[in-house]
Design an enzyme around this catalytic site. Structure first.
Site, PDB file in Angstrom:
ATOM      1  CB  SER A  50      32.831  47.634   8.033  1.00 55.28           C
ATOM      2  OG  SER A  50      31.345  47.481   9.151  1.00 55.28           O
ATOM      3  CB  CYS A  96      24.314  48.008   4.497  1.00 54.43           C
ATOM      4  SG  CYS A  96      23.476  45.846   4.740  1.00 54.43           S
ATOM      5  N   GLY A 129      37.203  44.456  -3.521  1.00 54.52           N
ATOM      6  CA  GLY A 129      37.919  43.186  -4.240  1.00 54.52           C
ATOM      7  C   GLY A 129      39.862  43.210  -4.020  1.00 54.52           C
TER       8      GLY A 129
END
Lengths: 310, 282
Positions: free
Chosen positions: A21, A127, A247
């Site tokens: 996202s 977030c 990652g």
């Protein structure tokens, strides 16, 4: 590539690879990206939000890792939905970052009423780039009680598949994931970025980003943490769908996430600096690796899944 | 790699609102590419490279005045800088060599033809001034004709000498009749006589001007793939990740900023603001 497909929320997703996202963000950009099995749009708030003033992103580690404090700039959920209708994707996930239960209700209503197609709704309680005092994002995801409250509310507002995106910064990730699942989550997205601060030694140790608290770490530096969390959550929960991310920049890293127990994976930072042609080539190479080269050496994704189900 | 300080060596004064900043940094550059300059406490913005003298960069900046209720703009803050002050340049995440150059150049997209038209609207002259020198330096004996338009002659003053040095012909248009043709620079395109020889048009200005210029060239038989535009967009991440600079699905910071007209024409009418909301440009 049939060997890269996964059954997720009753749909056959092929390949089991999507964008994270906030990467590419908008339906029109995603319409030029080829090869992904599912897409996720920018985490949206109820109203348009400009985010923080630049610089909002810094790369380091020879560009392997990234720190971002975008502050979830977005045109508001309604504009995101309208654009998704205009540039449709087969399996779109709408990511929501509500500031309150009331906003969550309004946003879900907009998605349900206006989106022509919605594969799943993702609740972003992770977030790190919230503003002080906001009851949103990571301020929810580091608190089991708040997590339960928001996920329960989301569950009551929609029958759509509900994915909850978690933060690695939770003191006890299993406790928060517990709360999510008990409150009714259909799936988990593991993980969001790690909140850290970074200062520039070439600039008298000035913070590299405008947001004084720092931002979310992604890319190379997040890989081991993401893998570890997927592993530990999977060890406890045998069947909850998990979208693993953190990652992933190669077929092998993607494979490691599947091996750790992910059902699908997402890629973000690895796309940095790439033109549209290069992004599509990168996806194509990664899928070839994951679908052909790696199964030859390590065994296939299906074998991993079968082993897990025993 | 993180942002690095870069000293301002010299400042060139154009009009009240147009200045050049010559920086103590250089690397091989293609006109069209941009650097990303950061002034801590203010903002981080992209600027087209306009000079490449003796291996040192320069940028030409137009000062945009802030509205009464808003903060000081980046360009206003830059006009407070003096030689010896630092700006911080952000490296390009594509490049392991830590290049400070972002995006692609005009000549990456379309090498010069036998006949080349450079059409500049206002501060759009900045990358085109470098392009004129670049084409000259290729020693291909390519014909270079420049058309430059601005509100007032004072705004183009800083570019005229540079174009004169490297172009075969130079036409001027001003909105206020202070010099040359009284009207839009795109009107000048209609006055050209096009030959059979392959022509390439390189254009830089605001979206309305670039679209009008492109349409005029196409009407005169220049194929859309031979009309090369240097676009801009609101940028946040400079890494092709966030999608904020998107125009017609292309991410300007990595797919551009230079595009041919056939590729970008649907993207000229719209861009995104800071929230990502789609707004009409003209």
């Amino acid at each position: 590539m049939a060997r890269l497909c996964v059954e997720l929320f009753g749909e056959r997703i092929e390949p089991a690879v999507g964008n994270a996202s906030g990467i590419f963000s908008y339906a029109r950009v995603l319409s030029r990206i080829k090869g992904l099995g599912f897409v996720t749009y920018k985490s949206a708030s109820l109203n348009a939000r400009p985010g923080f003033v630049a610089p909002t992103i810094a790369e380091f580690d020879d560009f392997g890792s990234c720190l971002n404090a975008m502050g979830y700039p977005n045109p508001g959920i309604e504009a995101i939905v309208e654009e998704a209708n205009e540039y449709p994707a087969r399996y779109p996930i709408f990511s929501l970052i509500p500031g309150s239960i009331d906003e969550l209700e309004q946003m879900i209503e907009i998605v349900e009423k206006k989106a022509k197609c919605c594969f799943a709704i993702k609740l972003n309680i992770s977030c790190p780039n919230t503003m002080e005092g906001e009851k949103s994002g990571i301020n929810i995801g580091t608190d089991s009680k708040l997590t339960r409250e928001f996920v329960e509310a989301a569950r009551s507002f929609t029958k759509k598949p509900l994915i909850v995106k978690h933060t690695p910064a939770a003191k006890n990730i299993l406790e928060v994931v517990d709360a999510s699942i008990e409150a009714g989550a259909d799936g988990l997205a593991l993980i969001n970025t790690m909140p850290v601060q970074l200062k520039n030694p070439h600039m008298y140790d000035m913070p590299v980003l405008t947001r004084k608290e720092g931002g979310g770490l992604s890319g190379e530096a997040l890989y081991e943490t993401g893998l570890d969390i997927v592993r530990r959550v999977r060890q406890k929960y045998k069947s909850i769908p998990i979208i693993g991310m953190g990652g992933i920049d190669s077929g092998l890293r993607a494979y490691r996430y599947f091996e750790a127990g992910a059902d699908a994976i997402a890629i973000g930072t690895a796309f940095r600096g790439k033109s549209t042609l290069e992004v599509n080539e990168f996806i194509s190479t990664l899928l070839l690796d994951l679908g052909e080269n790696i199964p030859f050496r390590y065994g296939s994704i299906e074998e991993l899944r079968r082993k897990r189900q025993c | 790699m993180l942002a690095r300080p870069c000293k301002i060596l010299e400042i060139g004064y154009g009009s009240d609102d147009i200045r050049s900043f010559h920086l103590n940094y250089g690397e091989p550059v293609k006109a069209g590419q941009f650097v990303v300059a950061w002034l801590p406490g203010v903002s981080e913005n992209p600027f087209s490279v306009s000079y490449n003298n003796n291996g040192k960069f320069g940028i030409t900046v137009k000062r945009m005045h802030h509205k009464p209720c808003e903060e000081k703009t980046m360009t206003e803050a830059m006009f407070d800088l003096r030689p010896g002050d630092n700006v911080f340049l952000k490296p390009n995440p594509r490049s392991k060599e830590h290049s400070m150059l972002h995006g692609n150049g005009f000549l990456d997209v379309r090498p010069p033809g036998k006949i080349n038209y450079l059409v500049a609207g206002g501060i759009g002259a900045a990358p085109l001034a470098l392009l004129a020198k670049e084409i000259d330096d290729t020693n291909l004996n390519a014909d270079v004709s420049v058309m430059i338009g601005a509100a007032d002659f004072k705004e183009m003053d800083i570019f005229i000498g540079r174009f004169n040095r490297h172009a075969h012909a130079l036409w001027i248009a001003t909105d206020n009749d202070s010099a040359g043709y009284h009207g839009f620079v795109t009107d000048l395109i209609g006055k050209l006589s096009f030959s059979e020889e392959e022509s390439i048009a390189y254009v830089c200005g605001n979206d309305a001007m670039m679209d009008a210029a492109a349409k005029k060239f196409v009407a005169h038989g220049v194929p859309e793939e031979n009309v090369v535009l240097c676009t801009e967009s609101y940028m946040k991440c400079y890494a092709g990740l966030c999608g904020g600079c998107e125009r017609d699905g292309w991410r300007v910071c990595v797919d551009g900023p230079v595009f041919t007209y056939d590729v970008i024409k649907n993207g000229l009418r719209e861009k995104r603001d800071a929230c990502g909301t789609r707004i009409k440009t003209f």
